[in-house]
Design a protein around this motif. Structure first.
Motif, PDB file in Angstrom:
ATOM      1  N   UNK A 173      -0.632   0.876   4.788  1.00 37.21           N
ATOM      2  CA  UNK A 173      -1.774   1.761   4.532  1.00 37.21           C
ATOM      3  C   UNK A 173      -1.386   2.823   3.512  1.00 37.21           C
ATOM      4  N   UNK A 174      -0.223   3.423   3.695  1.00 34.80           N
ATOM      5  CA  UNK A 174       0.234   4.457   2.778  1.00 34.80           C
ATOM      6  C   UNK A 174       0.480   3.887   1.384  1.00 34.80           C
ATOM      7  N   UNK A 175       1.093   2.722   1.293  1.00 30.54           N
ATOM      8  CA  UNK A 175       1.372   2.103  -0.008  1.00 30.54           C
ATOM      9  C   UNK A 175       0.080   1.822  -0.779  1.00 30.54           C
ATOM     10  N   UNK A 176      -0.933   1.304  -0.095  1.00 29.93           N
ATOM     11  CA  UNK A 176      -2.219   1.017  -0.742  1.00 29.93           C
ATOM     12  C   UNK A 176      -2.876   2.313  -1.209  1.00 29.93           C
ATOM     13  N   UNK A 177      -2.846   3.348  -0.367  1.00 28.12           N
ATOM     14  CA  UNK A 177      -3.444   4.632  -0.749  1.00 28.12           C
ATOM     15  C   UNK A 177      -2.700   5.244  -1.935  1.00 28.12           C
ATOM     16  N   UNK A 178      -1.375   5.123  -1.953  1.00 24.56           N
ATOM     17  CA  UNK A 178      -0.604   5.653  -3.077  1.00 24.56           C
ATOM     18  C   UNK A 178      -0.962   4.926  -4.372  1.00 24.56           C
ATOM     19  N   UNK A 179      -1.127   3.622  -4.310  1.00 26.68           N
ATOM     20  CA  UNK A 179      -1.518   2.856  -5.502  1.00 26.68           C
ATOM     21  C   UNK A 179      -2.904   3.286  -5.991  1.00 26.68           C
ATOM     22  N   UNK A 180      -3.826   3.424  -5.052  1.00 33.50           N
ATOM     23  CA  UNK A 180      -5.177   3.821  -5.434  1.00 33.50           C
ATOM     24  C   UNK A 180      -5.186   5.230  -6.030  1.00 33.50           C
ATOM     25  N   UNK A 181      -4.439   6.148  -5.429  1.00 28.56           N
ATOM     26  CA  UNK A 181      -4.372   7.514  -5.951  1.00 28.56           C
ATOM     27  C   UNK A 181      -3.771   7.520  -7.354  1.00 28.56           C
ATOM     28  N   UNK A 182      -2.721   6.758  -7.545  1.00 30.68           N
ATOM     29  CA  UNK A 182      -2.063   6.688  -8.854  1.00 30.68           C
ATOM     30  C   UNK A 182      -3.039   6.157  -9.905  1.00 30.68           C
ATOM     31  N   UNK A 183      -3.776   5.108  -9.563  1.00 34.39           N
ATOM     32  CA  UNK A 183      -4.749   4.524 -10.487  1.00 34.39           C
ATOM     33  C   UNK A 183      -5.850   5.524 -10.851  1.00 34.39           C
ATOM     34  N   UNK A 184      -6.248   6.344  -9.865  1.00 31.95           N
ATOM     35  CA  UNK A 184      -7.314   7.326 -10.093  1.00 31.95           C
ATOM     36  C   UNK A 184      -6.775   8.647 -10.634  1.00 31.95           C
TER      37      UNK A 184
END
Length: 112
Positions: free
Chosen positions: A84-95
């Motif tokens: 969950x954290x890894x996916x959120x970190x990827x999404x935050x980085x992309x945004x």
């Protein structure tokens, strides 16, 4: 059957407590500077990971300047919480949104 909509984030200064499994606690709020603070405590199981995921993605949808995930009070985690954290970190980085994890006991981060 569609999944239930995540609870909206609380307004600046107001805390939204999100129902989780027994022994876990997740609270989310906007701060007055345009960020979101999510505070997590207790033993996080698989169901709690789903609640945390919804809260993180709801926070990221508001395009805050920063999201702070405070896991100081976490006592244990199911392995899916790390995903969950890894996916959120990827999404935050992309945004281009800063996602900071406050994790002094290294429950969710790999730094030892």
């Amino acid at each position: 059957m569609p999944s239930p909509r995540p609870a909206p984030l609380a307004a600046a200064g107001k805390v939204l407590s999100v129902p989780t499994g027994a022994g876990a606690r997740i609270e989310a709020r906007h701060d007055t500077m345009g960020g979101v603070i999510i505070t997590v405590g207790g033993d996080l199981g698989r169901n709690d990971a789903a609640v945390l995921s919804r809260q993180l993605h709801t926070a990221l949808e508001t395009t805050p300047s920063v999201v702070v995930l405070n896991v100081r009070a976490v006592t244990g985690t199911d392995p899916c919480v790390h995903e969950v954290l890894a996916v959120a970190q990827d999404r935050a980085r992309t945004a281009n949104i800063a996602l900071h994890v406050v994790d002094p006991h290294h429950h969710l981060t790999d730094d030892q």
